[in-house]
Design an enzyme around this catalytic site. Structure first.
Site, PDB file in Angstrom:
ATOM      1  CB  SER A 122      -0.880   0.017   1.266  1.00 21.09           C
ATOM      2  OG  SER A 122      -1.580   1.236   1.353  1.00 21.09           O
ATOM      3  CE1 TYR A 140      -3.489  -2.282   5.271  1.00 15.45           C
ATOM      4  CE2 TYR A 140      -2.901  -0.023   4.685  1.00 15.45           C
ATOM      5  CZ  TYR A 140      -3.341  -1.281   4.313  1.00 15.45           C
ATOM      6  OH  TYR A 140      -3.626  -1.550   2.996  1.00 15.45           O
TER       7      TYR A 140
HETATM    8  N1  LIG Z   1      -8.758  -0.962  -0.233  1.00 13.98           N
HETATM    9  C1  LIG Z   1      -7.739  -0.115  -0.210  1.00 13.98           C
HETATM   10  O1  LIG Z   1      -7.930   1.123  -0.080  1.00 13.98           O
HETATM   11  C2  LIG Z   1      -6.327  -0.622  -0.344  1.00 13.98           C
HETATM   12  C3  LIG Z   1      -5.297   0.309  -0.625  1.00 13.98           C
HETATM   13  C4  LIG Z   1      -3.994  -0.162  -0.739  1.00 13.98           C
HETATM   14  C5  LIG Z   1      -3.715  -1.502  -0.537  1.00 13.98           C
HETATM   15  N2  LIG Z   1      -4.738  -2.394  -0.264  1.00 13.98           N
HETATM   16  C6  LIG Z   1      -4.370  -3.792  -0.061  1.00 13.98           C
HETATM   17  O2  LIG Z   1      -5.067  -4.591  -1.018  1.00 13.98           O
HETATM   18  C7  LIG Z   1      -5.170  -5.932  -0.517  1.00 13.98           C
HETATM   19  C8  LIG Z   1      -6.585  -6.444  -0.723  1.00 13.98           C
HETATM   20  O3  LIG Z   1      -7.451  -5.710   0.138  1.00 13.98           O
HETATM   21  P1  LIG Z   1      -8.925  -5.233  -0.292  1.00 13.98           P
HETATM   22  O4  LIG Z   1      -8.928  -3.756  -0.210  1.00 13.98           O
HETATM   23  O5  LIG Z   1      -9.332  -5.896  -1.535  1.00 13.98           O
HETATM   24  O6  LIG Z   1      -9.775  -5.751   0.961  1.00 13.98           O
HETATM   25  P2  LIG Z   1     -10.875  -6.944   1.020  1.00 13.98           P
HETATM   26  O7  LIG Z   1     -11.189  -7.089   2.477  1.00 13.98           O
HETATM   27  O8  LIG Z   1     -11.981  -6.653   0.087  1.00 13.98           O
HETATM   28  O9  LIG Z   1     -10.069  -8.196   0.501  1.00 13.98           O
HETATM   29  C9  LIG Z   1      -9.110  -8.843   1.301  1.00 13.98           C
HETATM   30  C10 LIG Z   1      -9.289 -10.341   1.158  1.00 13.98           C
HETATM   31  O10 LIG Z   1      -8.312 -10.962   2.022  1.00 13.98           O
HETATM   32  C11 LIG Z   1      -8.977 -12.007   2.726  1.00 13.98           C
HETATM   33  N3  LIG Z   1      -8.277 -12.280   3.976  1.00 13.98           N
HETATM   34  C12 LIG Z   1      -8.298 -11.564   5.130  1.00 13.98           C
HETATM   35  N4  LIG Z   1      -7.579 -12.180   6.084  1.00 13.98           N
HETATM   36  C13 LIG Z   1      -7.060 -13.296   5.516  1.00 13.98           C
HETATM   37  C14 LIG Z   1      -6.233 -14.355   5.994  1.00 13.98           C
HETATM   38  N5  LIG Z   1      -5.803 -14.385   7.260  1.00 13.98           N
HETATM   39  N6  LIG Z   1      -5.904 -15.348   5.133  1.00 13.98           N
HETATM   40  C15 LIG Z   1      -6.371 -15.351   3.852  1.00 13.98           C
HETATM   41  N7  LIG Z   1      -7.173 -14.390   3.356  1.00 13.98           N
HETATM   42  C16 LIG Z   1      -7.505 -13.375   4.175  1.00 13.98           C
HETATM   43  C17 LIG Z   1     -10.399 -11.501   2.919  1.00 13.98           C
HETATM   44  O11 LIG Z   1     -11.312 -12.555   3.210  1.00 13.98           O
HETATM   45  C18 LIG Z   1     -10.679 -10.813   1.598  1.00 13.98           C
HETATM   46  O12 LIG Z   1     -11.221 -11.689   0.640  1.00 13.98           O
HETATM   47  C19 LIG Z   1      -4.725  -5.872   0.944  1.00 13.98           C
HETATM   48  O13 LIG Z   1      -3.401  -6.336   1.059  1.00 13.98           O
HETATM   49  C20 LIG Z   1      -4.805  -4.403   1.269  1.00 13.98           C
HETATM   50  O14 LIG Z   1      -3.951  -4.047   2.326  1.00 13.98           O
HETATM   51  C21 LIG Z   1      -6.024  -1.979  -0.183  1.00 13.98           C
END
Ligand SMILES: NC(=O)c1ccc[n+]([C@@H]2O[C@H](COP(=O)([O-])OP(=O)(O)OC[C@H]3O[C@@H](n4cnc5c(N)ncnc54)[C@H](O)[C@@H]3O)[C@@H](O)[C@H]2O)c1
Length: 293
Positions: free
Chosen positions: A144, A158
């Protein structure tokens, strides 16, 4: 340009959000995709919804548990004989924002367990087998900009976890090259607008044994609706990113062999220059919030 047709790809956290967009894009490329996620009903539904688009299977996996990730690797290598793309995407926020000194040990344990140990577990379970297969391969880390580029100070745990995995992925890429492996590593920074995903409700997957001992309501401004309203009030764009398009963008970056995949890398570069200037003078570098002005 890396060819993905027929290649085996594993995407952690691929049942929903950004990961699901990545899975969809990989299926469009003709890859055989294994989706690993801790949320079993969502995983099952996603695999059912996508199976008409290509070869996709699901394995319930908790990335914070090494045994679970090793079992995932066993399944992948038994069923497919190889792995060409490992995408460590699963991630959580410990949530709620607030002061660094208000975060509890369990906030650190859970967030680092998934984001940092989850990434490490993927590398430990998969990479030795990927190297010995001799096949070309890529390890992608979803990091991120919060932490990977500069911290959002009220999301300190985070941000620290994402700084750790960006650093780890750099080390990985250097060592892949130094050891003359057939592997590459790269970092994906989700970007391009508002990301309306389940991350804002990440607590749904928090194990009870890692619950907070002192429950506290989210700090103001840390729900998706409040964040969006604050952006709108500041006259900033509030358009949500199409997650399938974001997946296509990320997969294209992997195919092109980029080390850093993200939108607006020039503005990230300007912030990093400002941070480097401050550090070289022994001063506190600007945060991600300072960069917003
Ligand atoms: N949404 C944002 O603004 C954003 C910005 C930058 C980075 N990210 C990163 O993108 C990635 C995906 O996040 P997202 O925004 O799609 O959120 P999301 O919650 O929609 O998706 C995350 C997925 O990870 C799964 N998960 C959670 N804990 C887990 C575990 N212990 N083992 C296996 N799976 C697990 C969840 O069930 C979910 O399907 C993450 O690494 C997040 O940090 C998100």
């Amino acid at each position: 340009m890396l060819e993905l047709r027929g290649k085996v790809a594993v995407v952690t956290g691929g049942a929903a959000g950004i990961g699901r967009g990545i899975v969809e894009a990989l299926l469009e490329e003709g890859a055989r995709v294994v989706v690993a996620d801790v949320e079993a009903p969502v995983l099952e539904r996603t695999v059912r919804e996508l199976e008409s688009r290509g070869d996709v299977t699901g394995v319930v996996t908790d990335v914070s548990d090494y045994g679970s990730v090793e079992a995932l690797a066993d399944t992948v290598f038994e069923q497919h004989g190889c792995c060409h793309l490992l995408w460590n995407n699963a991630g959580v926020t410990s949530g709620g924002g607030g002061n660094p000194w208000d975060q509890e040990p369990n906030d650190w344990r859970w967030c680092f367990g998934v984001n940092v140990f989850g990434t490490a577990n993927g590398v430990l379970a998969f990479v030795p087998r990927m190297i010995s297969s001799g096949e070309p391969g890529v390890v992608v880390t979803t990091s991120s900009g919060d932490g990977g580029i500069a911290p959002v100070p009220y999301a300190s745990v985070y941000a620290s976890s994402k700084a750790a995995i960006s650093c780890f992925t750099e080390s990985l890429a250097h060592q892949f090259a130094a050891q003359k492996t057939n592997l590459q590593a790269c970092i994906f920074y989700p970007s391009g607008g508002l990301l309306e995903t389940g991350l804002w409700e990440a607590q749904r997957n928090r194990p009870p044994e890692l619950a907070r001992t002192k429950p506290r309501p989210p700090a103001p401004g840390t729900t998706f609706a409040e964040f969006k309203a604050a952006l709108a009030a500041a006259g900033r764009p509030t358009d949500s990113v199409d997650l399938t398009e974001l997946g296509r963008f990320a997969v294209k970056g992997v195919k092109e062999g980029r080390f850093v995949i993200g939108h607006n890398l020039d503005s990230a570069g300007r912030l990093l220059h400002a941070r480097a200037d401050a550090i070289s003078k022994g001063e506190l570098p600007p945060s991600a919030l300072d960069a917003l002005g």
